[in-house]
Design an enzyme around this catalytic site. Structure first.
Site, short mmCIF file in Angstrom:
data_model
loop_
_atom_site.label_atom_id
_atom_site.label_comp_id
_atom_site.label_asym_id
_atom_site.label_seq_id
_atom_site.Cartn_x
_atom_site.Cartn_y
_atom_site.Cartn_z
N ARG A 213 13.30 3.74 12.70
CA ARG A 213 12.14 4.63 12.66
C ARG A 213 11.26 4.46 13.91
O ARG A 213 11.74 4.03 14.95
CB ARG A 213 11.39 4.39 11.34
CG ARG A 213 12.26 4.69 10.12
CD ARG A 213 11.51 4.55 8.82
NE ARG A 213 10.39 5.50 8.75
CZ ARG A 213 9.43 5.44 7.84
NH1 ARG A 213 9.45 4.47 6.93
NH2 ARG A 213 8.45 6.32 7.85
N HIS B 162 12.55 -3.10 2.11
CA HIS B 162 12.03 -1.78 2.50
C HIS B 162 12.96 -0.71 1.98
O HIS B 162 14.19 -0.88 2.01
CB HIS B 162 11.92 -1.67 4.02
CG HIS B 162 11.02 -2.70 4.60
ND1 HIS B 162 9.65 -2.61 4.52
CD2 HIS B 162 11.30 -3.88 5.20
CE1 HIS B 162 9.13 -3.70 5.06
NE2 HIS B 162 10.11 -4.49 5.48
N ARG C 67 5.41 10.93 -2.16
CA ARG C 67 5.16 10.56 -0.78
C ARG C 67 6.43 10.70 0.07
O ARG C 67 7.39 9.98 -0.16
CB ARG C 67 4.70 9.09 -0.76
CG ARG C 67 4.48 8.54 0.61
CD ARG C 67 4.30 7.02 0.56
NE ARG C 67 4.06 6.52 1.88
CZ ARG C 67 4.27 5.27 2.26
NH1 ARG C 67 4.69 4.38 1.38
NH2 ARG C 67 4.04 4.90 3.49
N TYR D 30 11.38 8.29 1.50
CA TYR D 30 11.26 7.23 0.49
C TYR D 30 11.95 7.55 -0.85
O TYR D 30 12.02 6.68 -1.71
CB TYR D 30 9.79 6.91 0.25
CG TYR D 30 9.11 6.39 1.50
CD1 TYR D 30 9.54 5.21 2.11
CD2 TYR D 30 8.07 7.08 2.11
CE1 TYR D 30 8.96 4.75 3.27
CE2 TYR D 30 7.46 6.62 3.26
CZ TYR D 30 7.91 5.45 3.84
OH TYR D 30 7.33 4.98 4.98
N ASN E 188 7.69 -5.86 -0.91
CA ASN E 188 7.70 -4.75 0.04
C ASN E 188 6.27 -4.65 0.56
O ASN E 188 5.41 -4.05 -0.09
CB ASN E 188 8.13 -3.44 -0.63
CG ASN E 188 8.19 -2.30 0.39
OD1 ASN E 188 7.73 -2.44 1.53
ND2 ASN E 188 8.77 -1.18 -0.01
N ALA F 141 3.05 -0.88 4.80
CA ALA F 141 2.46 -0.82 6.15
C ALA F 141 2.00 -2.20 6.64
O ALA F 141 1.99 -2.46 7.86
CB ALA F 141 1.30 0.16 6.17
N GLU G 264 12.09 -9.97 1.60
CA GLU G 264 11.37 -8.79 2.07
C GLU G 264 12.26 -7.57 1.86
O GLU G 264 13.45 -7.62 2.15
CB GLU G 264 11.10 -8.95 3.58
CG GLU G 264 10.50 -7.74 4.25
CD GLU G 264 10.55 -7.83 5.79
OE1 GLU G 264 11.20 -8.76 6.33
OE2 GLU G 264 9.95 -6.97 6.43
N PRO H 90 0.79 -1.23 0.00
CA PRO H 90 0.00 0.00 0.00
C PRO H 90 0.82 1.28 0.00
O PRO H 90 1.86 1.37 0.66
CB PRO H 90 -0.83 -0.10 1.28
CG PRO H 90 -0.17 -1.14 2.11
CD PRO H 90 0.50 -2.08 1.16
N ASN H 91 0.31 2.22 -0.75
CA ASN H 91 0.84 3.59 -0.85
C ASN H 91 2.16 3.71 -1.62
O ASN H 91 2.67 4.81 -1.80
CB ASN H 91 0.99 4.24 0.54
CG ASN H 91 -0.34 4.34 1.25
OD1 ASN H 91 -1.31 4.81 0.66
ND2 ASN H 91 -0.42 3.86 2.48
C1 DQA Z 1 8.19 0.76 3.91
C2 DQA Z 1 8.28 0.99 5.41
C3 DQA Z 1 6.91 0.83 6.05
O1 DQA Z 1 6.99 1.04 7.46
C4 DQA Z 1 5.94 1.84 5.48
O2 DQA Z 1 4.65 1.65 6.01
C5 DQA Z 1 5.91 1.83 3.99
C6 DQA Z 1 7.16 1.65 3.26
C7 DQA Z 1 9.54 1.05 3.21
O3 DQA Z 1 9.69 0.63 2.06
O4 DQA Z 1 10.41 1.70 3.78
O5 DQA Z 1 4.88 2.07 3.38
O6 DQA Z 1 7.88 -0.60 3.68
#
Ligand code: DQA
Length: 151
Positions: free
Chosen positions: A110, A103, A23, A28, A77, A80, A101, A15-16
């Protein structure tokens, strides 16, 4: 690689992540998801590997994509959902396929709620904190894994 069978890597963006570029660029980065996907596809092509990308804001869609299992290695990835989704964790456990996985940010640097990943202990490994390079490092790891497997 010994066989001519085309191997497939699936990349799932949670998501997002469709908002990348706009964003929180300080966290990011300024690049877009399209740019990341293009770079990954180009890299995979060099190794004659098929690479498919999916972005979804829906937990159910991500579970479907994981459990369909149409891939040799999964790069995910979970965004959230990393910190909340028992469903995604169970899907990864259910298919027993190699998964990485990733990020963009270093989740361990964080907020406390981001320090817990529900998927880290059910994947091959985690790459966190290198911006878009996290994706290319994951792809390199996936390709190495596939090459070792086919020796
Ligand atoms: C994320 C880290 C997550 O905590 C966050 O909610 C994201 C992006 C990252 O790629 O750093 O949406 O997965």
């Amino acid at each position: 690689m010994k066989t001519n069978k085309k191997v497939k890597i699936l990349v799932i963006h949670g998501p997002n992540l469709h908002l990348l570029g706009k964003r929180q660029p300080d966290i990011y980065g300024k690049f877009t998801l399209e740019e990341i996907n293009k770079e990954l596809k180009q890299e995979a092509k060099k190794s004659k590997i098929e690479l498919q990308t999916i972005q979804s804001n829906s937990e159910g869609d991500i579970v479907e994509a994981i459990t369909k299992g149409c891939y040799d290695v999964l790069i995910i990835n979970p965004a959230a959902y990393t910190h909340t989704s028992v469903a995604i964790r169970d899907a990864l456990l259910g298919v027993e396929k190699p998964a990485i996985e990733i990020h963009l940010s270093n989740i361990y640097k964080r907020e406390d709620f981001r320090k817990k990943s529900l998927v880290s202990d059910v994947v091959m490994g985690t790459i966190s904190g290198f911006g878009k390079t996290s994706y290319t490092l994951a792809l390199e790891a996936a390709i190495n894994f596939l090459q070792e497997k086919q020796k």
